[in-house]
Scaffold this motif. Sequence first.
Motif, short mmCIF file in Angstrom:
data_model
loop_
_atom_site.label_atom_id
_atom_site.label_comp_id
_atom_site.label_asym_id
_atom_site.label_seq_id
_atom_site.Cartn_x
_atom_site.Cartn_y
_atom_site.Cartn_z
N THR A 75 -13.60 -8.81 -41.64
CA THR A 75 -12.81 -9.82 -40.94
C THR A 75 -11.91 -9.17 -39.89
OG1 THR A 75 -12.82 -11.19 -42.92
CG2 THR A 75 -11.20 -11.74 -41.25
N TYR A 76 -11.90 -9.80 -38.72
CA TYR A 76 -11.08 -9.34 -37.60
C TYR A 76 -10.22 -10.50 -37.13
CZ TYR A 76 -13.97 -5.19 -37.25
OH TYR A 76 -14.61 -4.01 -37.52
N VAL A 77 -9.03 -10.19 -36.68
CA VAL A 77 -8.15 -11.18 -36.08
C VAL A 77 -8.17 -10.92 -34.58
CG1 VAL A 77 -5.80 -12.05 -35.92
CG2 VAL A 77 -6.71 -11.32 -38.13
N TYR A 78 -8.47 -11.96 -33.83
CA TYR A 78 -8.45 -11.86 -32.37
C TYR A 78 -7.18 -12.52 -31.88
CZ TYR A 78 -13.40 -10.45 -32.02
OH TYR A 78 -14.59 -9.78 -32.11
N VAL A 79 -6.30 -11.70 -31.28
CA VAL A 79 -5.07 -12.23 -30.69
C VAL A 79 -5.39 -12.53 -29.22
CG1 VAL A 79 -2.65 -11.80 -30.19
CG2 VAL A 79 -3.69 -10.84 -32.26
N ILE A 80 -5.21 -13.77 -28.83
CA ILE A 80 -5.57 -14.20 -27.48
C ILE A 80 -4.33 -14.32 -26.62
CG2 ILE A 80 -6.62 -16.07 -26.15
CD1 ILE A 80 -8.32 -16.68 -28.64
N HIS A 81 -4.33 -13.59 -25.49
CA HIS A 81 -3.28 -13.67 -24.47
C HIS A 81 -3.96 -14.12 -23.19
CE1 HIS A 81 -0.58 -11.49 -27.12
NE2 HIS A 81 -1.50 -10.56 -27.27
N GLU A 82 -3.80 -15.37 -22.84
CA GLU A 82 -4.46 -15.97 -21.68
C GLU A 82 -5.97 -15.76 -21.81
OE1 GLU A 82 -2.51 -14.87 -18.04
OE2 GLU A 82 -0.55 -15.30 -18.92
N ASP A 83 -6.60 -14.89 -21.00
CA ASP A 83 -8.04 -14.67 -21.10
C ASP A 83 -8.38 -13.29 -21.66
OD1 ASP A 83 -8.59 -17.16 -20.16
OD2 ASP A 83 -8.96 -16.55 -18.09
N ILE A 84 -7.43 -12.65 -22.32
CA ILE A 84 -7.63 -11.32 -22.87
C ILE A 84 -7.61 -11.41 -24.39
CG2 ILE A 84 -6.71 -8.98 -23.02
CD1 ILE A 84 -5.39 -9.55 -20.26
N ILE A 120 -14.29 -13.80 -37.73
CA ILE A 120 -13.20 -13.78 -36.75
C ILE A 120 -12.21 -14.92 -37.01
CG2 ILE A 120 -12.66 -13.93 -34.29
CD1 ILE A 120 -15.65 -13.00 -33.86
N ILE A 121 -10.93 -14.56 -37.00
CA ILE A 121 -9.84 -15.54 -37.07
C ILE A 121 -9.09 -15.45 -35.75
CG2 ILE A 121 -7.69 -16.17 -38.23
CD1 ILE A 121 -8.85 -14.85 -40.78
N LEU A 122 -8.84 -16.59 -35.13
CA LEU A 122 -8.15 -16.61 -33.83
C LEU A 122 -6.68 -16.95 -33.99
CD1 LEU A 122 -10.64 -18.61 -31.57
CD2 LEU A 122 -10.43 -16.14 -31.85
N THR A 123 -5.86 -16.30 -33.18
CA THR A 123 -4.44 -16.60 -33.12
C THR A 123 -3.95 -16.30 -31.70
OG1 THR A 123 -2.27 -16.23 -34.11
CG2 THR A 123 -3.71 -14.32 -33.91
N ASP A 124 -2.80 -16.84 -31.38
CA ASP A 124 -2.19 -16.50 -30.09
C ASP A 124 -0.83 -15.86 -30.29
OD1 ASP A 124 -0.81 -18.70 -30.96
OD2 ASP A 124 -1.01 -19.84 -29.10
N LYS A 125 -0.51 -15.50 -31.54
CA LYS A 125 0.77 -14.89 -31.87
C LYS A 125 0.55 -13.45 -32.31
CE LYS A 125 2.91 -19.20 -33.34
NZ LYS A 125 1.94 -20.07 -32.72
N GLN A 126 1.23 -12.53 -31.66
CA GLN A 126 1.12 -11.11 -32.00
C GLN A 126 1.69 -10.84 -33.39
OE1 GLN A 126 -0.42 -8.88 -29.94
NE2 GLN A 126 -0.23 -7.38 -31.57
#
Length: 175
Positions: free
Chosen positions: A157-166, A132-138
């Motif tokens: 590999t998956y990218v998790y886009v984080i929007h607040e708690d989602i 998992i790779i984390l980002t907050d940018k769509q």
Amino acid sequence: MNRMHDYLVETFQQQYNEVYDRLLQYQSDNLDNKNSALINQMNAQLIDIEEQKKKRIDTLNKQLTIILQPPKKIAQFELIPNGSSYRVIASDYYNLVAAHEKANGRKLITMYDNLGLVDFYSERFNGEERFIILTDKQDFLISESHLEDLNNIINKTYVYVIHEDIIEEIKLNIL
């Protein structure tokens, strides 16, 4: 290394003393030159012990000088972030990611160093792996060198886009 040096010196000195004591005994009992061969043999052994001692001590001293020399600084860099990273600090989102993974049936969750190759690893009970790779940018973009490094695990590999708690999951694929 100093203890090794002391041990070698002590051991060679003990060997030398034993041979030297035998030499003195043969010389004192050398009536009619009957011990000449033994005396010559003891003299040769003393010379051999001295040569071995010198060789071993020299080798040990070379190792000491190699170990004790500090690395030579050839460059120093200071990194100043410019704020354009597509990644986030993984440790800030550990609880959120752990809860998401457990809710989706993945139990084994490991967090890697912040901004490493991947941020998290999780695994289902059947052994299905997920990196998992984390980002907050769509509109994130992974650099070509990062993709090259991910080559062996790109299909997992998956990218998790984080929007607040989602968390929005996006499977990383190469076109």
